[in-house]
Design an enzyme around this catalytic site. Structure first.
Site, PDB file in Angstrom:
ATOM      1  N   CYS A 104       0.821  -1.220   0.000  1.00 51.56           N
ATOM      2  CA  CYS A 104       0.000   0.000   0.000  1.00 51.56           C
ATOM      3  C   CYS A 104       0.856   1.271   0.000  1.00 51.56           C
ATOM      4  O   CYS A 104       1.379   1.639  -1.032  1.00 51.56           O
ATOM      5  CB  CYS A 104      -0.999  -0.022   1.160  1.00 51.56           C
ATOM      6  SG  CYS A 104      -2.366   1.145   0.929  1.00 51.56           S
ATOM      7  N   HIS A 220      -3.793  -5.150   0.656  1.00 51.43           N
ATOM      8  CA  HIS A 220      -3.281  -5.445   1.990  1.00 51.43           C
ATOM      9  C   HIS A 220      -3.248  -6.950   2.239  1.00 51.43           C
ATOM     10  O   HIS A 220      -4.155  -7.512   2.857  1.00 51.43           O
ATOM     11  CB  HIS A 220      -4.141  -4.753   3.054  1.00 51.43           C
ATOM     12  CG  HIS A 220      -3.910  -3.294   3.147  1.00 51.43           C
ATOM     13  ND1 HIS A 220      -2.993  -2.739   4.026  1.00 51.43           N
ATOM     14  CD2 HIS A 220      -4.454  -2.260   2.466  1.00 51.43           C
ATOM     15  CE1 HIS A 220      -3.002  -1.415   3.877  1.00 51.43           C
ATOM     16  NE2 HIS A 220      -3.874  -1.109   2.938  1.00 51.43           N
ATOM     17  N   GLU A 222      -1.468  -8.483   4.314  1.00 44.82           N
ATOM     18  CA  GLU A 222      -1.240  -8.766   5.739  1.00 44.82           C
ATOM     19  C   GLU A 222      -2.528  -8.951   6.524  1.00 44.82           C
ATOM     20  O   GLU A 222      -2.535  -9.527   7.615  1.00 44.82           O
ATOM     21  CB  GLU A 222      -0.392  -7.650   6.366  1.00 44.82           C
ATOM     22  CG  GLU A 222      -1.135  -6.409   6.804  1.00 44.82           C
ATOM     23  CD  GLU A 222      -1.634  -5.514   5.676  1.00 44.82           C
ATOM     24  OE1 GLU A 222      -2.391  -4.556   5.962  1.00 44.82           O
ATOM     25  OE2 GLU A 222      -1.256  -5.759   4.504  1.00 44.82           O
TER      26      GLU A 222
END
Length: 259
Positions: A104, A220, A222
């Site tokens: 990002c 994202h 994660e």
């Protein structure tokens, strides 16, 4: 992992999101959050220490002065202290071949660091979709904000294609800015349905080949990474690259070479 800068009450803090720290551990690596490098010697020390670099996302945006634009929306957060050291750090890390995974803001930082530019408000660009997570509901819970939002189309023959083994998969979308002009030396790895670049890798920096693993993604991975097969593949690939770099550059040398 670079930290971000945040004012809490009357005091400045260095912060890093727990989800990124957890994802580094999921990759099989030990996370080390750093506040920044204030001079060339400190940056050199960090480069000497790192077996990999994870550039995190953040609520803040890269300051548009780094791609010769003024601030379009002053209400959006900026972090010039992070910009000041991560932009040169990215170039130096890539030149060394230190494995790098950028997410990002880190994805956007890398494009800017290498000479690219950003759309400051993708949703205002003709032909582009609104890529912000739940923009009409500021109180939306994270599971709504980070819900899968659209597919990405993987470019054949690239690093991402080699990792995921798929031509298309779903991602979340939590960003207002995005790549406008792609920096020289970058290879598009995936695009959103509206054509926006969603992933790239650096093939060259200043005309020289980048010797190590790197991958930059706009979404994202994660978020709930342990439960997402694509995220697991990405972080494991990053972790494996870090181990290879460590073993290649930090293994004890034979006596004859030391002499």
């Amino acid at each position: 992992m670079p930290s971000c800068n945040r004012q809490v009450g009357d005091h400045p803090f260095h912060i890093a999101g727990k989800k990124y720290i957890d994802a580094v551990r999921l990759a099989g690596c030990q996370p080390l959050v750093v506040p920044g490098a204030t001079d060339a010697r400190e940056m050199q020390a960090l480069l000497d220490l790192a077996d990999g670099v994870l550039l995190t996302g953040s609520p803040s945006n890269v300051h548009p002065s780094h791609f010769e634009e003024g601030v379009q929306d002053p209400s959006l957060p900026l972090d010039p202290e992070r910009d000041a050291w991560t932009l040169p750090f990215i170039r130096a890390a890539l030149e060394r071949g230190i494995p790098m995974f950028a997410i990002c803001r880190g994805f956007q930082e890398t494009n800017v660091a290498l000479g690219g530019s950003l759309h400051q408000a993708v949703q205002e660009i003709e032909g582009k979709n609104d890529h912000r997570g739940a923009p009409d509901d500021p109180k939306a819970p994270p599971e709504v904000v980070y819900a899968q939002a659209h597919p990405v189309r993987v470019q054949a023959g690239g690093r991402l294609a080699g990792i995921v083994g798929q031509e298309e998969f779903q991602v979340n979308s939590v960003h207002g800015q995005g790549v406008n002009r792609l920096a020289p030396g970058l290879r598009v790895e995936a695009r959103a349905p509206d054509g926006l670049v969603e992933a790239f890798s650096a093939e060259t920096v200043a005309g020289r080949p980048v010797p190590g693993f790197n991958l930059c993604v706009q979404w994202h991975p994660e978020w709930l990474a342990a439960h997402n097969p694509i995220s697991l593949k990405l972080f494991r690939a990053f972790g494996e690259a870090c181990v290879l770099y460590r073993d290649r550059h930090r293994a004890p040398q034979p006596a004859a070479l030391r002499a």
